[in-house]
Design an enzyme around this catalytic site. Structure first.
Site, mmCIF file in Angstrom:
data_model
loop_
_atom_site.group_PDB
_atom_site.id
_atom_site.type_symbol
_atom_site.label_atom_id
_atom_site.label_comp_id
_atom_site.label_asym_id
_atom_site.label_seq_id
_atom_site.Cartn_x
_atom_site.Cartn_y
_atom_site.Cartn_z
ATOM 1 N N ALA A 32 24.530 69.587 -2.674
ATOM 2 C CA ALA A 32 25.980 69.438 -2.582
ATOM 3 C C ALA A 32 26.577 70.249 -3.716
ATOM 4 O O ALA A 32 26.154 70.115 -4.877
ATOM 5 C CB ALA A 32 26.395 67.971 -2.695
ATOM 6 N N GLU A 33 27.554 71.104 -3.415
ATOM 7 C CA GLU A 33 27.996 72.076 -4.413
ATOM 8 C C GLU A 33 28.735 71.480 -5.590
ATOM 9 O O GLU A 33 29.000 72.175 -6.579
ATOM 10 C CB GLU A 33 28.808 73.206 -3.773
ATOM 11 C CG GLU A 33 30.051 72.804 -3.048
ATOM 12 C CD GLU A 33 29.831 72.680 -1.551
ATOM 13 O OE1 GLU A 33 30.748 73.027 -0.797
ATOM 14 O OE2 GLU A 33 28.742 72.214 -1.129
ATOM 15 N N ASN A 34 29.099 70.194 -5.522
ATOM 16 C CA ASN A 34 29.700 69.574 -6.705
ATOM 17 C C ASN A 34 28.643 69.230 -7.759
ATOM 18 O O ASN A 34 28.988 68.840 -8.870
ATOM 19 C CB ASN A 34 30.487 68.322 -6.326
ATOM 20 C CG ASN A 34 29.655 67.300 -5.593
ATOM 21 O OD1 ASN A 34 28.894 67.641 -4.689
ATOM 22 N ND2 ASN A 34 29.804 66.030 -5.939
ATOM 23 N N SER A 89 25.618 74.419 -10.365
ATOM 24 C CA SER A 89 25.491 74.340 -8.922
ATOM 25 C C SER A 89 25.796 75.686 -8.261
ATOM 26 O O SER A 89 25.057 76.153 -7.391
ATOM 27 C CB SER A 89 26.432 73.268 -8.363
ATOM 28 O OG SER A 89 26.269 73.129 -6.971
#
Length: 220
Positions: free
Chosen positions: A45-47, A87
């Protein structure tokens, strides 16, 4: 099994053991439910999560464990948490094996538009540009037609692009279409649909594979 679940299950077949995977919003989020338990897959998840799990059950949400859309999720044992700079460093360095995204339009050369409808409200592109351009492989899940009955599979995209020449496979509610040097190639049909129907629902030339697979997940 509804068509959205069938599309998600078919997309899960593209994921290989050991892959690092990013799942976009909407139907792509359902893909995680169809990854075989015996496979080792690292969902990103890019967060800032590597090892994201399915959505949290009602009443068991942890406000500190959410995906990039602020949806409460779970984390698998051994998951890693890091800041968004790390990330996106992971994304931009090409460490993602596959990204599965939704789309507003896809062009026959693999161009992707999935972030803005001109004249509409624009929340921002988010990480879609980085994901689409830097992932080793991009799979799109989308309906064949939009709400107005227009094809989403174009000769050229009319909406602003997210990234160019990035999509390799499209899974629609009618079938599975490869994007290659010769344009679109229909390789699979969901049961109840025909090649003629997919051709009519594609706003570009569509080649049809000789041996079409018919997907019948309800029978499995």
């Amino acid at each position: 099994m509804g068509i959205k679940e069938m599309m998600a299950k078919r997309a899960a077949e593209e994921i290989k053991n050991g892959n690092v995977v990013n799942l976009g919003f909407g139907i792509p989020q359902k893909v995680i439910n169809y990854i075989p338990e015996e496979m080792t897959v690292f969902v990103h998840a890019e967060n800032g999560i590597l090892g994201a799990g399915p959505a949290a059950e009602a009443g068991k949400e942890d406000p500190t464990v959410v995906d990039s859309g602020c949806v409460a999720i779970t984390a698998v044992p051994g998951a890693s948490f890091f800041d968004s700079a790390d990330s996106f460093g992971l994304i931009r360095s090409g460490k993602l094996d596959i990204t599965i995204l939704g789309a507003l339009e896809v062009a026959e050369n693999g161009d992707l538009a999935n972030w803005m409808v001109p004249g509409g409200k624009i929340p921002g592109m988010g990480g879609a540009m980085d994901l689409a351009k830097k992932s080793a492989r991009v799979v799109v899940i989308t309906t064949q037609m939009d709400k107005k009955g227009n094809s989403k599979l174009k000769e050229k995209c009319e909406f602003p692009l997210t990234a160019d020449k990035c999509v390799s496979l499209i899974i629609t509610d009618m079938g599975v279409i490869e994007v290659n040097e010769d344009g679109y190639l229909l390789t699979e049909l969901f049961e109840g649909h025909t090649a003629e129907e997919v051709i009519a629902g594609t706003d570009a030339h569509l080649n049809v594979a000789e041996n079409l697979r018919v997907i019948r997940y309800e029978e499995q």
